[in-house]
Design an enzyme around this catalytic site. Structure first.
Site, PDB file in Angstrom:
ATOM      1  NE  ARG A   1     -25.992  -0.084 -43.492  1.00 49.94           N
ATOM      2  CZ  ARG A   1     -27.674   0.114 -43.088  1.00 49.94           C
ATOM      3  NH1 ARG A   1     -27.976  -1.191 -42.347  1.00 49.94           N
ATOM      4  NH2 ARG A   1     -28.149   0.682 -43.503  1.00 49.94           N
ATOM      5  CB  THR A   2     -18.942  -0.930 -42.245  1.00 51.15           C
ATOM      6  OG1 THR A   2     -20.219  -0.940 -43.724  1.00 51.15           O
ATOM      7  CG2 THR A   2     -17.660  -1.856 -42.587  1.00 51.15           C
TER       8      THR A   2
ATOM      9  CE  LYS B   1      -3.798  17.981 -44.871  1.00 48.15           C
ATOM     10  NZ  LYS B   1      -3.956  17.265 -43.347  1.00 48.15           N
TER      11      LYS B   1
ATOM     12  NE  ARG C   1     -17.276   1.720 -47.714  1.00 45.47           N
ATOM     13  CZ  ARG C   1     -18.206   0.914 -48.061  1.00 45.47           C
ATOM     14  NH1 ARG C   1     -17.500  -0.187 -46.493  1.00 45.47           N
ATOM     15  NH2 ARG C   1     -19.174   0.160 -48.030  1.00 45.47           N
TER      16      ARG C   1
ATOM     17  CG  HIS D   1     -17.977  -5.148 -47.318  1.00 46.63           C
ATOM     18  ND1 HIS D   1     -17.553  -4.630 -46.244  1.00 46.63           N
ATOM     19  CD2 HIS D   1     -19.376  -4.622 -47.543  1.00 46.63           C
ATOM     20  CE1 HIS D   1     -17.570  -4.551 -45.956  1.00 46.63           C
ATOM     21  NE2 HIS D   1     -19.463  -4.147 -46.212  1.00 46.63           N
TER      22      HIS D   1
END
Ligand SMILES: [Zn+2]
Lengths: 143, 306
Positions: B54-55, B83, B104, B132
């Site tokens: 969504r974001t 990694k 994010r 957020h």
């Protein structure tokens, strides 16, 4: 008990009794090859008992912020050529770097390599610090 | 060259800056064609160390509507992060290719690490349960478009107020305006943390706690719903006793003001019944639309283009 005076170095005086060893470790004084003395439970007119650390030499990092965080009573005497040249008092620092670790398992500092553990003073009266990354308040526990 | 601006927490933006972003977003909504090439030849990197479709779509659509390009990864499995590459290194690398980064990360404070390393603006698109800010900007744009003001509002926050980061950020953002009154509607187990209440007290913001949505609803200008998860309750009996109190139905809306707005950060589960969607007061899908426009305004602002 007799401890010699020092020529070039520092004396950390008025350490609250019992906190001397923690400061010794945080300053990494075990890595020095000069003379280092920790005196525990010395008698103090002000506080009853105190710890004292004497370092006759240089090559250590004198982190006044760290000292201020551990104990605001400490005085730092700088000795040069056997004479006291500077007397400093410490206070709660605004920022602390690599003195305490964030205990929040969700904090980026728990996984990211090579970053400093940084805290900022969030409440001077309550002496509370928050992690600059995750804002979690630091609580003393076994480090 | 000015200092690089980042958006880590909503309070990184002054109220004047928020006002500016809302004004620009309004203008984009009115004249989208005037903005369609503003980010031509600019690149946004979306670094999603944890998936959030969504974001990420909202950021992607925002950059595309500005005529810019988007690169990046959608989850840690498709990036070098698996990694063992650090956040700092990944972001430094991305900063070589992109003009602005939206990231994010599941760990709290990751964008702070990123912002210290790169030379391009960082937008926090969510760091674990922490901040957020673009969700909060979305909420603010929605409030402003529907209410035409940020002051003189009674805001009901309903559901999980303990862990709900969107709620905390919205309170922080709205506490800066005059005559804002919060009604905190939650079960005792999920009350707002004390440090949030202390923050409001310090700012002289009025707040009260209440256990039942029905008791608060007639007073509200805004009802902000969040999800109450069963796992958050200490025992099954409390959950069963309380769960219906935090579900919005058409019936409960009866005594609400005619111009109250209903908001939700989405996705919802059942805390807003589908029957409410047709009510003109339901704004949660409109919120999603606002999300794209405020992100467009934010990208322009951080790039120094508007
Ligand atoms: Zn932390």
């Amino acid at each position: 008990m007799n401890i010699d005076g020092i020529n070039n170095g520092i004396v950390l005086d008025h350490i609250s009794a019992g906190k001397g060893m923690r400061i010794y470790e945080l300053m990494k004084l075990d890595r020095l090859d000069c003379m280092v003395a920790i005196i525990q439970n010395a008698s103090s007119t002000k506080f009853g008992k105190k710890d004292i650390i004497k370092v006759d030499g240089t090559g250590f990092k004198l982190d006044l912020d760290m000292l201020g965080y551990i104990d605001q009573h400490i005085t730092v005497d700088t000795i040069e050529n056997g004479r006291l040249v500077k007397k400093q008092h410490v206070d709660l620092p605004e920022e602390l770097t690599n003195v305490i670790r964030c205990h929040n398992p969700r904090c980026i500092t728990s996984v990211e390599q090579g970053i400093d553990q940084k805290f900022r003073l969030s409440n001077r009266q309550k002496k509370t610090y928050r992690c600059v990354y995750c804002d979690t308040e630091y609580r003393e526990k076994e480090d | 060259m000015n200092e690089i601006r980042n958006l880590i927490n909503i309070t990184d933006l002054s109220t004047e800056e928020i006002e500016h972003l809302v004004t620009v977003a309004d203008d984009i909504m009115a004249h989208p064609e005037a903005y369609q090439d503003m980010c031509a030849h600019k690149k946004l990197a979306t670094l999603f160390f944890e998936p959030s479709t969504r974001t990420r779509l909202s950021f992607t659509a925002a950059m595309m509507d500005l005529g810019g390009n988007v690169l990046g990864f959608a989850d840690a499995n498709s990036s070098s992060a698996t990694k063992g590459e650090s956040v700092a290194d990944t972001v430094t690398m991305a900063g070589c290719y992109a003009d602005i980064i939206a990231m994010r990360h599941p760990k709290e404070g990751a964008p702070v690490v990123a912002a210290r390393r790169t030379t391009v603006p960082i937008i926090n698109a969510g760091d674990g349960g922490h901040f957020h800010p673009t969700q909060t900007l979305t909420d603010l744009l929605t409030i402003h478009r529907k209410k035409s003001r940020f002051s003189h509002l009674t805001i009901g926050l309903c559901g999980d107020l303990m862990f709900g980061r969107t709620v905390h950020s919205l309170i922080e953002a709205m506490s800066r305006y005059e005559d804002v009154h919060f009604i905190l509607i939650s079960p005792p187990e999920l009350r707002l943390p004390d440090y949030m209440k202390e923050m409001m007290d310090q700012k002289g913001v009025l707040w009260e706690e209440c256990e039942k949505l029905e008791d608060a609803i007639p007073k509200l200008d805004i009802l902000y719903m969040t999800r109450v998860q069963k796992e958050r309750f200490f025992n099954e009996a409390d959950y069963i006793r309380l769960k219906d109190s935090y579900i919005l139905t058409r019936k409960k809306l009866g005594p609400a003001k005619a111009d109250m707005i209903i908001m939700h950060p989405l996705p919802r589960v059942n805390e807003i019944q589908v029957e409410v969607d047709d009510d003109p007061r339901a704004c949660y899908f409109y919120q999603a639309l606002c999300g794209k426009y405020i992100r467009m305004a934010l990208i322009l602002y951080l790039l120094g283009l508007k």
